[in-house]
Design a protein around this motif. Structure first.
Motif, mmCIF file in Angstrom:
data_model
loop_
_atom_site.group_PDB
_atom_site.id
_atom_site.type_symbol
_atom_site.label_atom_id
_atom_site.label_comp_id
_atom_site.label_asym_id
_atom_site.label_seq_id
_atom_site.Cartn_x
_atom_site.Cartn_y
_atom_site.Cartn_z
ATOM 1 N N ALA A 1 22.208 16.047 42.251
ATOM 2 C CA ALA A 1 21.573 15.513 41.037
ATOM 3 C C ALA A 1 22.205 16.090 39.779
ATOM 4 C CB ALA A 1 20.072 15.789 41.062
ATOM 5 N N VAL A 2 22.491 17.390 39.785
ATOM 6 C CA VAL A 2 23.131 18.029 38.625
ATOM 7 C C VAL A 2 24.547 17.487 38.448
ATOM 8 C CG1 VAL A 2 24.028 20.228 37.742
ATOM 9 C CG2 VAL A 2 21.694 20.097 38.640
ATOM 10 N N LEU A 3 25.259 17.304 39.543
ATOM 11 C CA LEU A 3 26.614 16.744 39.481
ATOM 12 C C LEU A 3 26.593 15.335 38.886
ATOM 13 C CD1 LEU A 3 29.638 17.037 40.200
ATOM 14 C CD2 LEU A 3 29.082 16.043 42.421
ATOM 15 N N ILE A 4 25.667 14.508 39.338
ATOM 16 C CA ILE A 4 25.553 13.133 38.819
ATOM 17 C C ILE A 4 25.234 13.154 37.324
ATOM 18 C CG2 ILE A 4 24.147 11.028 38.879
ATOM 19 C CD1 ILE A 4 23.873 11.542 41.940
ATOM 20 N N SER A 5 24.277 13.992 36.930
ATOM 21 C CA SER A 5 23.902 14.037 35.511
ATOM 22 C C SER A 5 25.041 14.580 34.654
ATOM 23 C CB SER A 5 22.625 14.864 35.303
ATOM 24 O OG SER A 5 22.798 16.186 35.719
ATOM 25 N N THR A 6 25.802 15.521 35.182
ATOM 26 C CA THR A 6 26.955 16.049 34.448
ATOM 27 C C THR A 6 28.023 14.977 34.278
ATOM 28 O OG1 THR A 6 26.496 18.268 35.280
ATOM 29 C CG2 THR A 6 28.708 17.867 34.413
ATOM 30 N N LEU A 7 28.266 14.203 35.331
ATOM 31 C CA LEU A 7 29.251 13.112 35.240
ATOM 32 C C LEU A 7 28.803 12.061 34.229
ATOM 33 C CD1 LEU A 7 30.220 12.687 39.008
ATOM 34 C CD2 LEU A 7 31.616 13.692 37.171
ATOM 35 N N VAL B 1 17.718 11.745 36.110
ATOM 36 C CA VAL B 1 18.399 11.700 37.406
ATOM 37 C C VAL B 1 17.541 12.361 38.482
ATOM 38 C CG1 VAL B 1 20.400 12.568 38.697
ATOM 39 C CG2 VAL B 1 20.734 11.506 36.470
ATOM 40 N N LEU B 2 16.909 13.487 38.154
ATOM 41 C CA LEU B 2 16.047 14.164 39.126
ATOM 42 C C LEU B 2 14.884 13.274 39.565
ATOM 43 C CD1 LEU B 2 15.884 17.780 37.662
ATOM 44 C CD2 LEU B 2 16.902 17.103 39.847
ATOM 45 N N ILE B 3 14.265 12.611 38.599
ATOM 46 C CA ILE B 3 13.141 11.731 38.931
ATOM 47 C C ILE B 3 13.617 10.588 39.826
ATOM 48 C CG2 ILE B 3 11.486 10.069 37.963
ATOM 49 C CD1 ILE B 3 10.675 12.982 37.568
ATOM 50 N N ILE B 4 14.739 9.981 39.480
ATOM 51 C CA ILE B 4 15.267 8.873 40.293
ATOM 52 C C ILE B 4 15.711 9.376 41.669
ATOM 53 C CG2 ILE B 4 17.175 7.214 40.494
ATOM 54 C CD1 ILE B 4 16.943 6.930 37.388
ATOM 55 N N TYR B 5 16.418 10.501 41.674
ATOM 56 C CA TYR B 5 16.965 11.013 42.940
ATOM 57 C C TYR B 5 15.853 11.397 43.919
ATOM 58 C CZ TYR B 5 20.011 13.424 46.195
ATOM 59 O OH TYR B 5 20.682 13.792 47.339
ATOM 60 N N PHE B 6 14.839 12.102 43.420
ATOM 61 C CA PHE B 6 13.771 12.556 44.313
ATOM 62 C C PHE B 6 12.634 11.541 44.457
ATOM 63 C CE2 PHE B 6 15.658 16.731 43.259
ATOM 64 C CZ PHE B 6 15.876 17.187 44.550
ATOM 65 N N GLY B 7 12.635 10.478 43.635
ATOM 66 C CA GLY B 7 11.581 9.474 43.722
ATOM 67 C C GLY B 7 12.032 8.167 44.323
ATOM 68 N N VAL B 8 13.145 7.637 43.853
ATOM 69 C CA VAL B 8 13.608 6.316 44.297
ATOM 70 C C VAL B 8 14.402 6.402 45.602
ATOM 71 C CG1 VAL B 8 15.017 4.316 43.665
ATOM 72 C CG2 VAL B 8 13.599 5.440 41.935
ATOM 73 N N ILE B 9 15.336 7.348 45.677
ATOM 74 C CA ILE B 9 16.195 7.448 46.868
ATOM 75 C C ILE B 9 15.369 7.631 48.147
ATOM 76 C CG2 ILE B 9 18.042 8.788 47.989
ATOM 77 C CD1 ILE B 9 19.035 7.132 45.588
ATOM 78 N N PHE C 1 20.091 17.438 29.157
ATOM 79 C CA PHE C 1 18.793 17.824 29.703
ATOM 80 C C PHE C 1 17.950 16.581 29.999
ATOM 81 C CE2 PHE C 1 14.576 19.864 29.525
ATOM 82 C CZ PHE C 1 14.816 20.931 30.386
ATOM 83 N N ILE C 2 17.958 15.633 29.078
ATOM 84 C CA ILE C 2 17.207 14.386 29.271
ATOM 85 C C ILE C 2 17.813 13.572 30.419
ATOM 86 C CG2 ILE C 2 16.610 12.163 28.214
ATOM 87 C CD1 ILE C 2 16.420 13.737 25.522
ATOM 88 N N ILE C 3 19.135 13.488 30.446
ATOM 89 C CA ILE C 3 19.820 12.772 31.531
ATOM 90 C C ILE C 3 19.484 13.421 32.866
ATOM 91 C CG2 ILE C 3 22.084 12.267 32.548
ATOM 92 C CD1 ILE C 3 23.118 12.072 29.599
ATOM 93 N N ARG C 4 19.564 14.745 32.926
ATOM 94 C CA ARG C 4 19.293 15.461 34.174
ATOM 95 C C ARG C 4 17.860 15.228 34.646
ATOM 96 N NH1 ARG C 4 21.959 20.693 33.707
ATOM 97 N NH2 ARG C 4 23.717 19.338 34.120
ATOM 98 N N LEU C 5 16.928 15.235 33.723
ATOM 99 C CA LEU C 5 15.528 14.997 34.077
ATOM 100 C C LEU C 5 15.354 13.593 34.658
ATOM 101 C CD1 LEU C 5 12.821 16.405 34.043
ATOM 102 C CD2 LEU C 5 12.492 15.635 31.712
ATOM 103 N N ILE D 1 30.434 7.753 25.763
ATOM 104 C CA ILE D 1 29.366 7.564 24.774
ATOM 105 C C ILE D 1 28.688 8.886 24.401
ATOM 106 C CG2 ILE D 1 28.882 5.172 25.392
ATOM 107 C CD1 ILE D 1 26.450 6.159 26.967
ATOM 108 N N PHE D 2 28.883 9.928 25.219
ATOM 109 C CA PHE D 2 28.280 11.234 24.932
ATOM 110 C C PHE D 2 29.304 12.257 24.432
ATOM 111 C CE2 PHE D 2 25.490 9.440 28.268
ATOM 112 C CZ PHE D 2 24.320 9.386 27.534
#
Length: 196
Positions: A16-22, A81-89, A75-79, A28-29
Motif C-alpha cells: 500500500a505504501v509503495l502504491i501510494s508513493t508511486l 490507498v489503505l482504505i481501498i487496499y484493505f477494504g475493496v481488495i 498522506f491523503i493518497i496513502r490514507l 501532477i504531484f
C-alpha cells in the motif's frame, strides 16, 4: 496464526505504501514532491549538522511542521490507498489481500457465511486507523504550528492506544481476534485448513 497475520499485514502495508508513493510520484504531484524532498533534506541536514546541545527546538519544530505540510498530499493518497487496499481488495478476493494470499489466510464472518462490502470497509477503516489519520490531515491543513504541535501529540497518543487495542487484544485471545475483528464479527482463518 498470529505470526502469519503480522507478516501478511506488514507485507500488505508495504504494498500500500509503495502504491501510494508511486501515485505521489506522478507528474501532477511534482510541486508537492519537490517541497517534500526540500523539507526532508533541510530537516536531515539540520539534524546532521548540529550536536544534541546545539539543537534549536523552535527551528526543529518549524522544519518538522513544514515537512508535515509538504507531506499532506502523500498522506491523503496513502490514507485512500489503505482504505481501498484493505477494504475493496479483500471484498473482491474473497477475504484476502495479496499478503493474506501469500500466507494462506483469509477473513471470514463468524456469524454468517458471507461478508458484505460494508463489513470490509468498516474493517478497513479500523485497521488503517482512519479516524486519527483523518484528524491528523485536518490538523496539518487547518492548524497553526503551535496548535499542530499539541494536537499531533494527542492524535499520536490516540493512534498508539487504538493500535494496541486493535492488535494487542488478538495476542491475548484464544481465537486471535483483534478489536477490529470483534467489532466487525470477523476472524482470520487459514485457507489450508479449508482445503483439507
Amino acid at each position: 496464526m498470529i505470526s502469519k497475520r503480522v507478516f501478511a499485514y506488514i507485507f500488505d502495508l508495504f504494498i500500500a505504501v509503495l502504491i501510494s508513493t508511486l501515485i505521489f510520484r506522478l507528474p501532477i504531484f511534482n510541486d508537492s514532491y519537490d517541497k517534500y524532498v526540500e523539507y526532508s533534506n533541510q530537516q536531515f541536514n539540520y539534524l546532521l549538522s548540529g550536536g544534541s546541545s546545539d539543537v534549536d527546538e523552535e527551528q526543529l519544530l518549524s522544519l518538522e511542521y513544514n515537512l508535515n505540510v509538504a507531506s499532506l498530499p502523500v498522506f491523503i493518497i496513502r490514507l485512500g490507498v489503505l482504505i481501498i487496499y484493505f477494504g475493496v481488495i479483500p471484498f473482491l478476493w474473497n477475504g484476502q489481500t495479496l499478503g493474506k494470499k501469500i500466507f494462506h489466510i483469509k477473513v471470514i464472518n463468524v456469524i454468517k457465511d458471507s461478508l458484505d462490502a460494508n463489513t470490509f470497509m468498516l474493517r478497513s477503516i479500523l485497521v488503517s486507523n482512519f479516524i486519527p489519520n483523518f484528524l491528523s490531515v485536518l490538523c496539518i491543513k487547518f492548524c497553526t504550528m503551535d496548535h499542530w504541535e499539541v494536537y499531533s501529540e494527542i492524535i499520536s497518543f490516540i493512534q498508539s492506544i487504538l493500535i494496541f487495542f486493535m492488535l494487542g487484544i488478538a495476542l491475548f485471545r484464544d481465537d486471535g481476534r483483534g478489536l477490529h475483528d470483534i467489532i466487525c464479527h470477523t476472524a482470520v482463518v487459514s485457507t489450508k485448513e479449508n482445503k483439507e
